[in-house]
Scaffold this motif. Structure first.
Motif, short mmCIF file in Angstrom:
data_model
loop_
_atom_site.label_atom_id
_atom_site.label_comp_id
_atom_site.label_asym_id
_atom_site.label_seq_id
_atom_site.Cartn_x
_atom_site.Cartn_y
_atom_site.Cartn_z
N GLN A 22 0.79 -1.22 0.00
CA GLN A 22 0.00 0.00 0.00
C GLN A 22 0.83 1.29 0.00
O GLN A 22 0.53 2.21 -0.77
CB GLN A 22 -1.01 -0.02 1.16
CG GLN A 22 -2.07 -1.09 0.96
CD GLN A 22 -3.32 -0.84 1.75
OE1 GLN A 22 -3.54 0.24 2.28
NE2 GLN A 22 -4.18 -1.83 1.83
N GLY A 78 0.70 3.88 -3.12
CA GLY A 78 0.37 5.28 -2.86
C GLY A 78 1.42 6.22 -3.41
O GLY A 78 1.11 7.24 -4.04
N ASN A 128 -5.13 -4.93 -2.80
CA ASN A 128 -4.51 -3.71 -2.29
C ASN A 128 -4.08 -2.76 -3.40
O ASN A 128 -4.10 -1.55 -3.23
CB ASN A 128 -3.31 -4.07 -1.40
CG ASN A 128 -3.71 -4.38 0.02
OD1 ASN A 128 -4.21 -3.54 0.75
ND2 ASN A 128 -3.52 -5.62 0.43
N GLU A 158 -6.07 0.93 -2.41
CA GLU A 158 -5.43 2.12 -1.85
C GLU A 158 -5.69 3.38 -2.68
O GLU A 158 -6.06 4.42 -2.13
CB GLU A 158 -3.92 1.88 -1.68
CG GLU A 158 -3.19 2.91 -0.84
CD GLU A 158 -2.95 4.23 -1.57
OE1 GLU A 158 -2.94 5.28 -0.93
OE2 GLU A 158 -2.79 4.18 -2.81
N GLY A 191 -1.50 5.36 1.89
CA GLY A 191 -0.84 4.07 1.96
C GLY A 191 -0.18 3.84 3.31
O GLY A 191 -0.27 2.75 3.89
N ASN A 241 -2.51 3.01 6.10
CA ASN A 241 -2.95 1.63 6.14
C ASN A 241 -1.98 0.72 6.86
O ASN A 241 -2.30 -0.45 7.13
CB ASN A 241 -3.21 1.12 4.71
CG ASN A 241 -4.53 1.63 4.17
OD1 ASN A 241 -5.56 1.51 4.82
ND2 ASN A 241 -4.51 2.21 3.00
#
Length: 469
Positions: free
Chosen positions: A72, A76, A129, A133, A406, A409
């Motif tokens: 993630q 991101g 994922n 994200e 990200g 998370n």
């Protein structure tokens, strides 16, 4: 705050979007939640069918949070620095993740051995994922502060629909006449058909968002390209962002830690916990039966049928937390479209309700009472999927929205790693290896998360923005 061409919006007031614009940009979450609900509701069933011991289930799930921890922040970072003239910034990742996730969903229930299922879980979670994200960042990209609560709540409404429908798929498919049991070590056909449906819905719903949503290009494309080339680099940028995360982000992250520890415990242990404690139909151990003896073979088939049917019902009852979250999201979206929400208060009450729901499962005397328990859990789920992100988006630099979403998370996956490694040993050491206590731990964890909200502040709001017609 320094204006950056990477994001291209800065502090300018963004135009209000209509209901259907917000709906279309969030619709891909229907497929993402189909993937997560099938994974969360039925992976432990697949593991147990393939011979996994119940106390080993949390460790078998560790692939999922480890994947999120690695994937993630990277996705991101990359999506912040991506611009494609046709697909934009976030949509390329939606599409790649959807294709990979759909393939993994098709393959998962055809696993013939335990290590194959565990490996496919790794692939499935990584792929989900990749899609998920950027969806959080897209809402923050396109919506003004006045509409963000509304946007995240609408996402939650779609997630609730996906959770409820996908959680009931194996039961529904079995009602249509597809076999719900198979031989030792074989996943039933009803589960295989349900995962195939999930693969189709995942890809189709992502395509709706990709084809109907337009992303705004950077205000200064040349400067955007220059900044992308002059950046610190992936690892350095992620580490710098972690070290300098806003204090509000850290405070919300602690709440997230307890929230996601609770839900990971549910996903990994609800099937063994409830089939054993409530339905009195634990998964049979094939090694305990001599299949060469007709009576023993029939006894195994009977015990396996009882477990598979109970597992169907556990998945169906779990769907009620999706249905409940959908109703709560409808209420919150109606309210958020008219006036500002007190996000912290909503989250506090919701987490308390979910904690009570989890603890109540220990005292359930009839399976039907699980509807009420999971309905309370759904109240917490609706809030977890919207309020923390709405609180976070208000304190993050727009140019780094993707990488911070990200990193945020990490507060989701770290508690899952903790639960994956510690839950099984804890159940053996302190709770006589009775998996129902994992759900009690979930309840206590949500209540602790609610108490940690005392360190989170509620940002000031503009006048609520009603979506345009």
């Amino acid at each position: 705050m320094k204006q950056s061409a990477v994001q291209g919006t800065g502090n300018r007031r963004k135009p209000q979007l209509s209901f259907w614009q917000i709906w279309n940009m969030s619709f891909g979450f229907l497929g993402i939640q189909f993937g997560f609900a099938l994974q969360g509701g039925f992976m432990s069933r697949i593991f147990q069918t393939l011979g996994a011991e119940k106390d080993a289930l949390p460790l078998l799930w560790i692939a999922a949070p480890l994947t999120g921890l690695l994937v993630q922040p990277v996705i991101g970072y990359l999506s912040d620095r991506t611009w494609h003239p046709l697909f934009g910034r976030r949509r390329p990742y939606f599409l790649v993740g959807a294709v990979l996730s759909s393939l993994a969903l098709l393959a998962m229930p055809h696993s013939s051995v335990l290590w194959m299922a565990a490996g496919l879980l790794w692939v499935l979670d990584a792929s989900i994922n990749i899609s998920m994200e950027p969806f959080r960042a897209l809402v923050a990209d396109k919506l003004d502060e006045r509409q963000r609560s509304y946007g995240f709540v609408l996402q939650t409404l779609i997630i609730g629909v996906g959770t409820w429908v996908a959680s009931n798929l194996p039961w529904f498919v079995a009602q249509l006449g597809v076999a719900n049991e198979a031989g030792p070590g074989v996943v039933p056909p009803s589960v295989k058909v349900a995962f195939s449906i999930g693969a189709f819905v995942f890809l189709a719903s992502i395509l709706v968002t990709v084809l109907t949503t337009r992303e705004d290009p950077p205000a200064d494309l040349q400067r955007f390209r220059e900044e992308r080339l002059q950046g610190k680099g992936l690892v350095a940028e992620i580490l710098h962002s972690i070290a300098h995360m806003p204090r509000q982000m850290l405070a919300i992250g602690i709440v997230q830690f307890f929230s996601w520890l609770a839900f990971f415990s549910m996903w990994s242990m609800a099937t063994p916990g409830l089939t054993e404690h409530v339905f009195k139909a634990p998964a049979p151990d094939p090694a305990a039966f001599d299949m060469a003896v007709p009576g023993q073979a029939a006894a195994f088939q009977s015990a396996n049928a009882a477990f598979q049917n109970a597992a169907d019902l556990v998945g169906s009852y779990m769907g009620y937390y999706g249905l409940s979250s959908m109703l709560v999201a409808l209420l919150l979206s109606w309210y958020a479209a008219r006036r500002p929400l007190n996000r912290r208060l909503v989250h506090f009450v919701s987490l308390l309700a979910g904690g009570i729901g989890f603890v109540s499962m220990y005292y359930v005397s009839s399976p039907a009472w699980l509807i009420g328990s999971f309905a309370l859990v759904g109240v917490a789920w609706a809030s977890i999927l919207s309020m923390p992100y709405a609180l976070l988006a208000s304190c993050v630099e727009p140019a780094k929205m993707g990488v911070y979403m990200g990193i945020f998370n990490m507060f989701i996956v770290i508690p899952q790693i903790v639960a994956a490694t510690m839950l099984g040993p804890s159940l053996r050491a302190f709770f006589h290896n009775e998996p129902i206590h994992a759900l009690v731990i979930s309840g206590v964890s949500l209540i602790l998360g609610a108490l940690c909200l005392v360190r989170v502040h509620e940002p000031a709001h503009d006048v609520a923005a009603v979506p345009a017609n």
